[in-house]
Enzyme design. Sequence first.
Site, mmCIF file in Angstrom:
data_model
loop_
_atom_site.group_PDB
_atom_site.id
_atom_site.type_symbol
_atom_site.label_atom_id
_atom_site.label_comp_id
_atom_site.label_asym_id
_atom_site.label_seq_id
_atom_site.Cartn_x
_atom_site.Cartn_y
_atom_site.Cartn_z
ATOM 1 N N ASN A 1 0.825 -1.210 0.000
ATOM 2 C CA ASN A 1 0.000 0.000 0.000
ATOM 3 C C ASN A 1 0.860 1.262 0.000
ATOM 4 O O ASN A 1 0.588 2.225 -0.725
ATOM 5 C CB ASN A 1 -0.921 0.025 1.217
ATOM 6 N N GLY B 1 -3.657 4.831 7.152
ATOM 7 C CA GLY B 1 -2.358 4.976 7.824
ATOM 8 C C GLY B 1 -1.199 4.792 6.881
ATOM 9 O O GLY B 1 -0.159 5.456 7.011
ATOM 10 N N ASP B 2 -1.351 3.894 5.906
ATOM 11 C CA ASP B 2 -0.292 3.682 4.907
ATOM 12 C C ASP B 2 -0.173 4.903 3.998
ATOM 13 O O ASP B 2 0.932 5.316 3.639
ATOM 14 C CB ASP B 2 -0.609 2.438 4.070
ATOM 15 N N ALA B 3 -1.322 5.480 3.626
ATOM 16 C CA ALA B 3 -1.296 6.692 2.807
ATOM 17 C C ALA B 3 -0.663 7.842 3.581
ATOM 18 O O ALA B 3 0.098 8.646 3.011
ATOM 19 C CB ALA B 3 -2.714 7.061 2.371
ATOM 20 N N ALA C 1 3.059 7.434 3.430
ATOM 21 C CA ALA C 1 3.578 7.797 2.111
ATOM 22 C C ALA C 1 3.664 9.305 1.954
ATOM 23 O O ALA C 1 4.671 9.841 1.467
ATOM 24 C CB ALA C 1 2.697 7.193 1.021
#
Length: 293
Positions: free
Chosen positions: A43, A239-241, A244
């Site tokens: 992700n 949370g992954d975004a 990033a």
Amino acid sequence: MVRVLTAGHVNWDVTLRVDRLPEPDGESRIHSQRSSGGGSAANVAVALSRLAVATGLIGSLGDDQHGLLARRELDGADVDTGGLKTVEDAETAVKYLLVDEVGEVAVLGNDGANEAVTPADVDAEYVRSAEHVHLTSQRPDTAARIAELAADAGITVSFDPGRRLADRDFSAALADADIVFLNDKEAKSVMEGEYHESRFADRVLVIKRGSDGAEVYTPRASYGHPGFGIDPVDTTGAGDAFAAGFISALLDSDDYERALERGNACGAITAAEEGARVAPSVDDLEAFLDSQF
């Protein structure tokens, strides 16, 4: 050449939208179902690529249909899969994500082949080719090996150990991490458990608070951002975004306030839509930020 290398789980996600998260002896109604690639490392890699950051991935898949589909999605997102291992006669990890009507998520899943990368499998030159390495949940010994290689080469390391932090010994990888991402619950585990607060005195600690924004603690100063007023639809991958957006902002600057703003914006945009792979492009991010002022 990749600028950021992510490492950890690569899954196939089946997202079930339900009227409520089930309780013991309870029942929930499924409103819709969709499938796509998932896993925190994958992700983050896709989200970084959408932000125009050349990204590579270390992880593992089975040689089944789910693995083929997950690899095809990564290739389509221009993620370098030179570190992606295919395990023969193995199943790709599948996660079932239950999302309720207010966007809260519960997860069921099998481990499958997503921790098949051992320390011996890690390509040292692939790690050393990056400017930054981002670790997510994976085998602790593999995370430690990647972090050690990066640290020895002078490459910055971030680590988002995820919800299994309390159950796994990530101390070696944490020791080499420059930036550590935690949510509220994980931060409480860290401060009360074996990873005492003093362990983070010389590094950057990022606390993600969902719709309430995030905070950054550095050795010199602390910063906060209240987040953006959005109604969450699906918090999967938010949370992954966030990670990033935060990492991409720090590649060319040490402006932590800007990194917080962009991380929160990426998380908010992702949470406002269904699915874990809806992180914004550069244009989407800039348009969103412009709309807030």
